[in-house]
Scaffold this motif. Structure first.
Motif, PDB file in Angstrom:
ATOM      1  N   CYS A  42       0.557  -5.729   8.709  1.00  0.00           N
ATOM      2  CA  CYS A  42      -0.099  -4.808   9.638  1.00  0.00           C
ATOM      3  C   CYS A  42      -1.607  -4.931   9.487  1.00  0.00           C
ATOM      4  N   LEU A  43      -2.325  -4.660  10.559  1.00  0.00           N
ATOM      5  CA  LEU A  43      -3.782  -4.769  10.595  1.00  0.00           C
ATOM      6  C   LEU A  43      -4.413  -3.401  10.363  1.00  0.00           C
ATOM      7  N   LEU A  44      -5.262  -3.307   9.342  1.00  0.00           N
ATOM      8  CA  LEU A  44      -5.984  -2.078   9.049  1.00  0.00           C
ATOM      9  C   LEU A  44      -7.456  -2.406   8.851  1.00  0.00           C
ATOM     10  N   GLY A  45      -8.316  -1.452   9.164  1.00  0.00           N
ATOM     11  CA  GLY A  45      -9.751  -1.661   9.011  1.00  0.00           C
ATOM     12  C   GLY A  45     -10.392  -0.500   8.278  1.00  0.00           C
ATOM     13  N   ARG A  46     -11.649  -0.666   7.925  1.00  0.00           N
ATOM     14  CA  ARG A  46     -12.379   0.415   7.287  1.00  0.00           C
ATOM     15  C   ARG A  46     -13.790   0.508   7.874  1.00  0.00           C
ATOM     16  N   GLN A  47     -14.244   1.746   8.021  1.00  0.00           N
ATOM     17  CA  GLN A  47     -15.602   2.016   8.455  1.00  0.00           C
ATOM     18  C   GLN A  47     -16.442   2.369   7.235  1.00  0.00           C
ATOM     19  N   LYS A  48     -17.753   2.252   7.375  1.00  0.00           N
ATOM     20  CA  LYS A  48     -18.651   2.452   6.247  1.00  0.00           C
ATOM     21  C   LYS A  48     -18.532   3.850   5.652  1.00  0.00           C
TER      22      LYS A  48
ATOM     23  N   ARG B 269      -8.423  -6.336   7.739  1.00  0.00           N
ATOM     24  CA  ARG B 269      -7.583  -7.356   7.113  1.00  0.00           C
ATOM     25  C   ARG B 269      -6.112  -7.031   7.332  1.00  0.00           C
ATOM     26  N   TRP B 270      -5.282  -8.036   7.073  1.00  0.00           N
ATOM     27  CA  TRP B 270      -3.840  -7.873   7.157  1.00  0.00           C
ATOM     28  C   TRP B 270      -3.299  -7.408   5.814  1.00  0.00           C
ATOM     29  N   PHE B 271      -2.335  -6.484   5.872  1.00  0.00           N
ATOM     30  CA  PHE B 271      -1.656  -6.002   4.668  1.00  0.00           C
ATOM     31  C   PHE B 271      -0.152  -6.168   4.850  1.00  0.00           C
ATOM     32  N   THR B 272       0.528  -6.556   3.778  1.00  0.00           N
ATOM     33  CA  THR B 272       1.981  -6.659   3.847  1.00  0.00           C
ATOM     34  C   THR B 272       2.588  -5.254   3.877  1.00  0.00           C
ATOM     35  N   ARG B 273       3.849  -5.199   4.221  1.00  0.00           N
ATOM     36  CA  ARG B 273       4.545  -3.914   4.261  1.00  0.00           C
ATOM     37  C   ARG B 273       4.555  -3.261   2.873  1.00  0.00           C
ATOM     38  N   ASP B 274       4.759  -4.076   1.841  1.00  0.00           N
ATOM     39  CA  ASP B 274       4.767  -3.529   0.477  1.00  0.00           C
ATOM     40  C   ASP B 274       3.388  -3.009   0.083  1.00  0.00           C
ATOM     41  N   GLU B 275       2.328  -3.739   0.457  1.00  0.00           N
ATOM     42  CA  GLU B 275       0.975  -3.274   0.165  1.00  0.00           C
ATOM     43  C   GLU B 275       0.701  -1.946   0.861  1.00  0.00           C
ATOM     44  N   ALA B 276       1.092  -1.856   2.124  1.00  0.00           N
ATOM     45  CA  ALA B 276       0.856  -0.632   2.887  1.00  0.00           C
ATOM     46  C   ALA B 276       1.581   0.548   2.253  1.00  0.00           C
ATOM     47  N   ARG B 277       2.781   0.312   1.750  1.00  0.00           N
ATOM     48  CA  ARG B 277       3.542   1.378   1.088  1.00  0.00           C
ATOM     49  C   ARG B 277       2.792   1.875  -0.152  1.00  0.00           C
ATOM     50  N   LEU B 278       2.280   0.950  -0.948  1.00  0.00           N
ATOM     51  CA  LEU B 278       1.533   1.323  -2.146  1.00  0.00           C
ATOM     52  C   LEU B 278       0.232   2.039  -1.802  1.00  0.00           C
ATOM     53  N   MET B 279      -0.394   1.652  -0.706  1.00  0.00           N
ATOM     54  CA  MET B 279      -1.643   2.299  -0.285  1.00  0.00           C
ATOM     55  C   MET B 279      -1.400   3.738   0.148  1.00  0.00           C
ATOM     56  N   LEU B 280      -0.308   3.978   0.831  1.00  0.00           N
ATOM     57  CA  LEU B 280      -0.007   5.332   1.281  1.00  0.00           C
ATOM     58  C   LEU B 280       0.287   6.261   0.112  1.00  0.00           C
ATOM     59  N   THR B 281       0.872   5.717  -0.947  1.00  0.00           N
ATOM     60  CA  THR B 281       1.223   6.539  -2.113  1.00  0.00           C
ATOM     61  C   THR B 281       0.159   6.473  -3.208  1.00  0.00           C
ATOM     62  N   ARG B 282      -0.994   5.850  -2.891  1.00  0.00           N
ATOM     63  CA  ARG B 282      -2.126   5.741  -3.829  1.00  0.00           C
ATOM     64  C   ARG B 282      -1.723   5.025  -5.115  1.00  0.00           C
ATOM     65  N   GLN B 283      -0.930   3.940  -4.972  1.00  0.00           N
ATOM     66  CA  GLN B 283      -0.477   3.175  -6.136  1.00  0.00           C
ATOM     67  C   GLN B 283      -0.852   1.698  -6.047  1.00  0.00           C
ATOM     68  N   HIS B 284      -1.738   1.348  -5.108  1.00  0.00           N
ATOM     69  CA  HIS B 284      -2.123  -0.051  -4.942  1.00  0.00           C
ATOM     70  C   HIS B 284      -2.881  -0.530  -6.171  1.00  0.00           C
ATOM     71  N   PRO B 285      -2.550  -1.706  -6.723  1.00  0.00           N
ATOM     72  CA  PRO B 285      -3.188  -2.176  -7.961  1.00  0.00           C
ATOM     73  C   PRO B 285      -4.694  -2.377  -7.847  1.00  0.00           C
ATOM     74  N   GLU B 286      -5.208  -2.590  -6.640  1.00  0.00           N
ATOM     75  CA  GLU B 286      -6.648  -2.769  -6.445  1.00  0.00           C
ATOM     76  C   GLU B 286      -7.353  -1.453  -6.129  1.00  0.00           C
TER      77      GLU B 286
ATOM     78  N   ARG C 203       5.597   5.226   9.306  1.00  0.00           N
ATOM     79  CA  ARG C 203       6.770   4.935  10.135  1.00  0.00           C
ATOM     80  C   ARG C 203       7.118   3.451  10.069  1.00  0.00           C
ATOM     81  N   TRP C 204       6.090   2.598  10.129  1.00  0.00           N
ATOM     82  CA  TRP C 204       6.317   1.158  10.056  1.00  0.00           C
ATOM     83  C   TRP C 204       6.812   0.751   8.664  1.00  0.00           C
ATOM     84  N   VAL C 205       6.239   1.331   7.625  1.00  0.00           N
ATOM     85  CA  VAL C 205       6.651   1.051   6.251  1.00  0.00           C
ATOM     86  C   VAL C 205       8.134   1.329   6.057  1.00  0.00           C
TER      87      VAL C 205
END
Length: 313
Positions: free
Chosen positions: A189-195, A272-289, A306-308
């Motif tokens: 999935c495609l996600l972006g960030r603003q300053k 940037r593009w994120f995998t489904r697993d990355e997106a899941r970790l990002m939503l739960t605040r568990q992403h290693p980065e 919903r997509w996750v």
């Protein structure tokens, strides 16, 4: 209660409407005046992006009696929001001077709404009515003069209209449509960030619908402009009222036709593009980065969530 409990999947902030808007009462000034004087009536008092709340027993209460609101310095002009369990609920504004007088008081606070909602200080069931109050109070503060002739206008219809006594123009509150979309390509999935985003946070891309533009065209245009990605198969998910100052977030999905990102640096800091697993970790605040997705308060979280879970695009 965590944010995930307050805003379960499919129920972001501002979507649970607890009021009967009772539009049939808006044109009856005598009935509205009587409701303002009724001891059972209540009000939300708004100051810019903040809310006046009563502190009691270690908790904060946003729904004030009319007497409380006036004693705290709220403006006497009230906007009729509707009925809750038969009792009238109004929206009221408060001046900068009056709000400043409340700063050092222990029994009352003027607190930023978004933060309170995210922390669960204000019950999620009240947020729709508060959003209504915030949008309308802001509209009246910004539209006190006729856009046609410049004459001072008057509040009518319980605050849902302003009339010009000179040219007879009628002015109504507006809602600005905004598309917010999750673009996917297979398992990415495609996600972006603003300053201005918190460090490490990425979210769905979004933008205003332009004049004479369909929702589908707006989705494709915004994604192409901000990321260089062309899309197809635009679908609708749900909407979220967004009182900043008065928008309607139209949640959509789309499928990417290419994956080479060209970021518009005037709009985004990164995409940037994120995998489904990355997106899941990002939503739960568990992403290693230390990367994070949008807060459950916002519709973007629910589009990604919903997509996750295997739904949507």
């Amino acid at each position: 209660m965590s944010a995930f409990d307050s805003f379960p999947l499919g129920r972001p902030a501002f979507v649970t409407d607890i009021l009967d808007r009772a539009a049939h009462l808006r044109g009856h000034d005598d009935k509205l005046i009587a409701l303002v004087g009724n001891p059972a009536s209540r009000a939300y008092v708004v100051h810019r992006d903040s809310l006046v709340v009563k502190r009691e027993n270690g908790a904060s209460r946003a729904l004030l009696s009319i007497d409380e609101a006036l004693k705290f310095g709220a403006n006497p002009g009230t906007i009729f929001l509707g009925l809750r369990d038969g009792a009238a609920v109004f929206g009221m504004g408060i001046s900068q001077t009056a709000a400043e007088k409340l700063i050092n008081r222990e029994d009352v606070a003027v607190t930023e709404l978004r933060g309170m909602a995210m922390q669960g200080i204000v019950p999620s069931g009240e947020l729709s009515a508060i959003a209504m109050a915030k949008s309308l109070v802001t509209w009246h503060q910004r539209h006190g003069y006729c856009a046609n002739c410049g004459t001072r206008t008057a509040m009518k219809e319980g605050g849902w209209k302003r009339d010009c006594p000179n040219c007879k123009a009628e002015h109504f509150p507006r809602t600005d449509p905004v598309v917010i979309m999750l673009v996917t390509s297979g398992e990415n999935c495609l996600l972006g960030r603003q300053k201005q985003f918190p460090t490490g946070m990425y979210s769905c891309l979004a933008g205003f619908v332009e004049a004479a533009e369909t929702i589908e065209d707006a989705v494709r245009r915004e994604i192409r402009e901000e990321s260089g990605i062309d899309c197809t198969d635009v679908g609708y998910y749900m909407t979220q009222p967004w009182p900043y100052p008065s928008s309607l977030m139209i949640g959509c999905t789309a499928r990417a036709l290419n994956e080479d990102i060209v970021v518009d640096r005037t709009e985004l800091e990164d995409a940037r593009w994120f995998t489904r697993d990355e997106a899941r970790l990002m939503l739960t605040r568990q992403h290693p980065e230390g990367l994070a997705g949008p807060h459950p308060f916002a519709i973007a979280h629910h589009l990604v969530g919903r997509w996750v879970h295997g739904e949507g695009a």
